[in-house]
Design a protein around this motif. Structure first.
Motif, PDB file in Angstrom:
ATOM      1  N   GLU A 160     -56.096  35.578  70.271  1.00  0.00           N
ATOM      2  CA  GLU A 160     -55.325  34.538  69.590  1.00  0.00           C
ATOM      3  C   GLU A 160     -53.945  35.294  69.039  1.00  0.00           C
ATOM      4  OE1 GLU A 160     -59.646  33.331  69.561  1.00  0.00           O
ATOM      5  OE2 GLU A 160     -58.638  35.224  69.100  1.00  0.00           O
ATOM      6  N   THR A 161     -53.990  36.503  68.927  1.00  0.00           N
ATOM      7  CA  THR A 161     -52.575  37.077  68.344  1.00  0.00           C
ATOM      8  C   THR A 161     -51.603  36.991  69.399  1.00  0.00           C
ATOM      9  OG1 THR A 161     -53.311  39.280  69.075  1.00  0.00           O
ATOM     10  CG2 THR A 161     -54.001  38.705  67.054  1.00  0.00           C
ATOM     11  N   ALA A 162     -51.883  36.768  70.625  1.00  0.00           N
ATOM     12  CA  ALA A 162     -50.721  36.632  71.704  1.00  0.00           C
ATOM     13  C   ALA A 162     -49.706  35.704  71.347  1.00  0.00           C
ATOM     14  CB  ALA A 162     -51.462  36.539  73.078  1.00  0.00           C
ATOM     15  N   ALA A 163     -50.130  34.552  70.456  1.00  0.00           N
ATOM     16  CA  ALA A 163     -49.368  33.532  70.272  1.00  0.00           C
ATOM     17  C   ALA A 163     -48.435  33.758  69.165  1.00  0.00           C
ATOM     18  CB  ALA A 163     -50.152  32.110  69.934  1.00  0.00           C
ATOM     19  N   VAL A 164     -48.540  34.955  68.442  1.00  0.00           N
ATOM     20  CA  VAL A 164     -47.574  35.022  67.294  1.00  0.00           C
ATOM     21  C   VAL A 164     -46.906  36.476  67.300  1.00  0.00           C
ATOM     22  CG1 VAL A 164     -49.618  35.225  65.897  1.00  0.00           C
ATOM     23  CG2 VAL A 164     -47.420  35.075  64.845  1.00  0.00           C
TER      24      VAL A 164
ATOM     25  N   THR B  81     -60.695  43.720  62.559  1.00  0.00           N
ATOM     26  CA  THR B  81     -60.471  42.591  63.432  1.00  0.00           C
ATOM     27  C   THR B  81     -59.136  42.056  62.934  1.00  0.00           C
ATOM     28  OG1 THR B  81     -62.851  41.970  63.528  1.00  0.00           O
ATOM     29  CG2 THR B  81     -61.073  40.366  64.432  1.00  0.00           C
ATOM     30  N   TYR B  82     -58.121  42.155  64.139  1.00  0.00           N
ATOM     31  CA  TYR B  82     -56.752  41.496  63.917  1.00  0.00           C
ATOM     32  C   TYR B  82     -56.788  40.153  64.779  1.00  0.00           C
ATOM     33  CZ  TYR B  82     -51.767  41.071  64.525  1.00  0.00           C
ATOM     34  OH  TYR B  82     -50.349  40.554  64.800  1.00  0.00           O
ATOM     35  N   THR B  83     -56.755  39.113  64.298  1.00  0.00           N
ATOM     36  CA  THR B  83     -56.434  37.706  64.743  1.00  0.00           C
ATOM     37  C   THR B  83     -55.661  36.708  64.441  1.00  0.00           C
ATOM     38  OG1 THR B  83     -58.264  36.066  65.281  1.00  0.00           O
ATOM     39  CG2 THR B  83     -58.501  36.977  63.254  1.00  0.00           C
ATOM     40  N   ALA B  84     -55.702  35.934  64.678  1.00  0.00           N
ATOM     41  CA  ALA B  84     -54.765  34.928  64.359  1.00  0.00           C
ATOM     42  C   ALA B  84     -55.541  33.417  64.002  1.00  0.00           C
ATOM     43  CB  ALA B  84     -53.577  34.491  65.241  1.00  0.00           C
ATOM     44  N   LYS B  85     -55.013  32.833  63.046  1.00  0.00           N
ATOM     45  CA  LYS B  85     -55.721  31.551  62.711  1.00  0.00           C
ATOM     46  C   LYS B  85     -54.733  30.436  62.006  1.00  0.00           C
ATOM     47  CE  LYS B  85     -60.455  33.347  61.657  1.00  0.00           C
ATOM     48  NZ  LYS B  85     -61.381  33.386  60.236  1.00  0.00           N
ATOM     49  N   PRO B  86     -55.162  29.294  62.127  1.00  0.00           N
ATOM     50  CA  PRO B  86     -54.396  28.053  61.447  1.00  0.00           C
ATOM     51  C   PRO B  86     -54.001  28.524  59.992  1.00  0.00           C
ATOM     52  CG  PRO B  86     -55.839  27.180  62.995  1.00  0.00           C
ATOM     53  CD  PRO B  86     -56.295  28.587  62.619  1.00  0.00           C
ATOM     54  N   PRO B  87     -53.036  28.227  59.576  1.00  0.00           N
ATOM     55  CA  PRO B  87     -52.638  28.579  57.947  1.00  0.00           C
ATOM     56  C   PRO B  87     -53.738  27.867  56.956  1.00  0.00           C
ATOM     57  CG  PRO B  87     -50.713  27.855  59.073  1.00  0.00           C
ATOM     58  CD  PRO B  87     -51.955  27.650  59.809  1.00  0.00           C
ATOM     59  N   GLY B  88     -54.329  26.711  57.138  1.00  0.00           N
ATOM     60  CA  GLY B  88     -55.263  26.322  56.220  1.00  0.00           C
ATOM     61  C   GLY B  88     -56.645  26.916  56.326  1.00  0.00           C
TER      62      GLY B  88
ATOM     63  N   ILE C  85     -42.888  33.834  60.665  1.00  0.00           N
ATOM     64  CA  ILE C  85     -44.089  33.214  61.302  1.00  0.00           C
ATOM     65  C   ILE C  85     -44.405  31.901  60.630  1.00  0.00           C
ATOM     66  CG2 ILE C  85     -45.338  35.349  61.284  1.00  0.00           C
ATOM     67  CD1 ILE C  85     -46.899  34.606  58.854  1.00  0.00           C
ATOM     68  N   GLU C  86     -43.259  31.217  59.705  1.00  0.00           N
ATOM     69  CA  GLU C  86     -43.613  30.061  58.980  1.00  0.00           C
ATOM     70  C   GLU C  86     -43.685  28.835  60.115  1.00  0.00           C
ATOM     71  OE1 GLU C  86     -41.444  27.927  55.209  1.00  0.00           O
ATOM     72  OE2 GLU C  86     -40.340  29.202  56.584  1.00  0.00           O
ATOM     73  N   ASP C  87     -43.015  29.022  61.287  1.00  0.00           N
ATOM     74  CA  ASP C  87     -43.146  27.492  62.119  1.00  0.00           C
ATOM     75  C   ASP C  87     -44.364  27.817  63.249  1.00  0.00           C
ATOM     76  OD1 ASP C  87     -40.936  26.468  60.806  1.00  0.00           O
ATOM     77  OD2 ASP C  87     -39.573  27.525  61.877  1.00  0.00           O
ATOM     78  N   LYS C  88     -44.935  29.165  62.997  1.00  0.00           N
ATOM     79  CA  LYS C  88     -46.073  29.367  64.323  1.00  0.00           C
ATOM     80  C   LYS C  88     -47.189  28.368  63.769  1.00  0.00           C
ATOM     81  CE  LYS C  88     -43.596  32.531  65.925  1.00  0.00           C
ATOM     82  NZ  LYS C  88     -43.208  32.511  67.106  1.00  0.00           N
ATOM     83  N   PRO C  89     -48.046  27.986  64.760  1.00  0.00           N
ATOM     84  CA  PRO C  89     -49.274  27.141  64.569  1.00  0.00           C
ATOM     85  C   PRO C  89     -50.318  28.018  64.160  1.00  0.00           C
ATOM     86  CG  PRO C  89     -48.807  27.791  66.956  1.00  0.00           C
ATOM     87  CD  PRO C  89     -47.704  28.205  66.446  1.00  0.00           C
ATOM     88  N   VAL C  90     -50.326  29.300  64.364  1.00  0.00           N
ATOM     89  CA  VAL C  90     -51.414  30.341  63.633  1.00  0.00           C
ATOM     90  C   VAL C  90     -50.558  31.317  63.132  1.00  0.00           C
ATOM     91  CG1 VAL C  90     -53.287  29.577  65.246  1.00  0.00           C
ATOM     92  CG2 VAL C  90     -51.419  31.651  66.083  1.00  0.00           C
TER      93      VAL C  90
END
Length: 565
Positions: free
Chosen positions: A112-116, A171-178, A213-218
């Motif tokens: 998931e981190t590939a997107a950010v 674990t280094y991952t990426a999640k939606p802000p909420g 990262i403000e405009d990123k989806p995750v």
């Protein structure tokens, strides 16, 4: 060049001796550094905010030292001391060790981190004893790296954590802000990532990093095995794992978009504060003859190897006796070529010890013909009553297109891919807009205003390897209650006279009526010299005048001077 501020007494204590200011300045010079300023916290505050604000500030003497931009290992007290002591101490040997448990910590990176921010590296510093000074230096090094190689956290962000308060694997991952919720550093309440972005919009320090990262989806986030949030890079660490003076084991993670720089930053953090480091080292092989020729000395292979070893570059002479094998430590990410090693050899030998020699090849310096012509024209235009202006080479798209009643696609402009401000979006294609902005800024001055500029414009050019070329132009404007076309026409005649181009067809110069949206209809002429079009002159269109916030008529001359070389 980055500037490092260190306390003088603390530096001398670490070096093991004291110096006079002159002696320390000379020491810095020998190592390729510069002692920029000798000051104190009180002097700095007094100079910037006044004597009243400076009351109670520290009088401790500070040395401000300029270091090369590529020497990240000199951005803290520890690195400076290690560098300046090279002639007295053996080069440190860095090695990786396994923990007492035998099981190394792991940092798992999810897809998931590939997107950010796709890359992450980590290390552990064990059994550290922090003093207040060392702790402050540790934090300051992080900030220096963030502002330097990390490019204000856009490339890399550093997180440091008390390993004894968390447990791996991480674990280094990426999640939606909420979906991200934790207690941020120095806060007692939990916030979601969305709430944190709103909270830090008014924070004088962190608000500068929100846009990353403000405009990123995750959003990127690091968890330990118990689900505790260590950090949300590149914004803030979690409060649970914050380090303190009592911290003994430090977990360091570097996340970002550039894996090479992430490794460099991690190496700097661990090598500056412990003797352990990732292995293996890289090696470079070069000849003593190469160094002797480039530096201008005549030393044996063995002596050059000794000089490089003094510079913390462990060196050995190879079996053939002609080559030197140099081991590059992880602190020296700036060494990427044999020339970098040659520079260190010159430092160790001593710049002042290199004998002065006469160059084997004699050359006579000469001014570039184009620059010489420009200087001669500047003098005579000033003598004609015009004042020289020097305007920015970058401008907005509006300045060279809309304000001049032209279409941006027709201007052959070179665009800046990521402009910092709207004022610097393109390289200028004309000098006219800059002069008109100068007139607008000085319209309260007594009339008439006579301005000129001789500088380069930049135009797209597919025949060049870089896709663009510079073009030297002369531009002049006359601003008064009347257009003054005759003044500009007279200036053109004077320029041609100076260039020894006579009026007339063929090899001379002449003007003929032309249509140009920038100029008033029927008041524009194209200039021809030696059979080629070199520019235009005329009275500017009223809409152009208004768009530059001017209120009176203006005439202009714009010509290419390169054909006259």
């Amino acid at each position: 060049m980055p500037t490092v501020s260190v306390k003088r007494d603390l530096l001398f204590h670490a070096l093991g001796r004291t110096y006079t200011d002159e002696e320390f300045d000379e020491l810095c010079f020998e190592f390729g550094l510069e002692l920029d300023e000798i000051t104190s916290e009180k002097d700095i505050i007094s100079r910037e905010q006044g004597n009243t604000k400076a009351e109670g500030a520290s009088d401790v003497i500070l040395y401000k030292i300029d270091v090369p931009a590529n020497r990240y290992d000199l951005l803290c007290l520890e690195g400076l001391v290690r560098g300046l002591q090279v002639f007295k101490m053996e080069a440190p040997l860095y090695r990786r060790v396994s923990p007492a448990s035998g099981e190394p910590q792991r940092l798992v990176i999810t897809e998931e981190t590939a997107a950010v921010r796709p890359h992450a590296v980590a290390a552990v510093l064990r059994n550290i004893t922090f003093t207040l000074e060392r702790y402050d230096s540790f934090i300051e090094l992080q900030e220096k790296l963030h502002q330097n190689v990390c490019r204000k956290r856009t490339l890399i962000a550093i997180g440091t954590h008390d390993l004894d308060t968390i447990s791996g694997p991480f674990t280094y991952t990426a999640k939606p802000p909420g979906d991200i919720c934790f207690k941020p550093l120095n806060h007692a309440k939990e916030y979601t990532a969305q709430e944190l972005m709103s909270l830090y919009k008014t924070d004088s320090h962190l608000r500068h990093y929100l846009h990353i990262i403000e405009d990123k989806p995750v959003y990127p986030v690091i968890y330990d095995s118990n689900g505790i949030v260590l950090s949300m890079p590149p914004i803030i660490n979690g409060d649970h794992s914050k380090i303190s003076l009592n911290t003994k084991n430090v977990f360091i993670e570097c996340t970002g978009t550039d894996l090479t720089k992430a490794k460099i930053v991690l190496d700097m953090m661990v090598t500056m504060f412990c003797e352990y480091c990732e292995e293996p080292f890289t090696k470079e092989i070069l000849s003593a003859d190469f160094i002797n020729r480039k530096v201008g000395i005549s030393e044996s292979t063995e002596h050059i190897a000794q000089l490089l070893t003094k510079m913390c570059l462990r060196s050995e002479v190879t079996s053939d006796g002609e080559q030197i094998e140099v081991e590059i430590p992880p602190t020296r990410s700036d060494v990427i070529h044999a020339c970098d090693i040659m520079e260190d050899a010159a430092m160790a030998y001593g710049f002042n010890n290199i004998p002065r020699t006469t160059p084997r090849t004699y050359t006579v310096a000469n001014q570039l013909p184009l620059n010489k012509l420009s200087e001669l024209l500047r003098q005579d235009l000033a003598a004609a009553g015009f004042t020289e202006a020097l305007t920015f080479a970058l401008c907005s798209q509006e300045d060279i297109a809309d304000k001049l009643l032209k279409n941006i696609s027709e201007t052959r402009a070179c665009h800046i891919s990521n402009p910092k401000t709207a004022e610097f979006q393109v390289a200028r294609t004309t000098l006219l807009s800059g002069l008109l902005k100068t007139v607008a800024a000085n319209r309260k001055m007594p009339l008439p205003l006579r301005l000129f500029e001789i500088s380069d414009v930049v135009l797209k050019d597919e025949t060049k390897d870089v896709g663009a070329s510079n073009n030297r132009r002369l531009c002049a404007v006359y601003y008064n209650k009347s257009p003054g076309f005759e003044v500009i026409h007279g200036l053109m005649d004077r320029v041609m006279q100076l260039l020894e181009v006579k009026p007339g067809q063929g090899n001379g110069y002449h003007i003929q009526a032309a249509d140009d949206s920038t100029f008033f209809p029927g008041r524009c002429a194209e200039i021809f010299a030696r059979g080629k079009s070199i520019g235009r002159l005329g009275v500017l269109h009223p809409d152009v005048i208004n768009r530059f916030e001017l209120t009176m008529p203006c005439s202009a001359l714009d010509i290419d001077i390169e054909p006259f070389l």
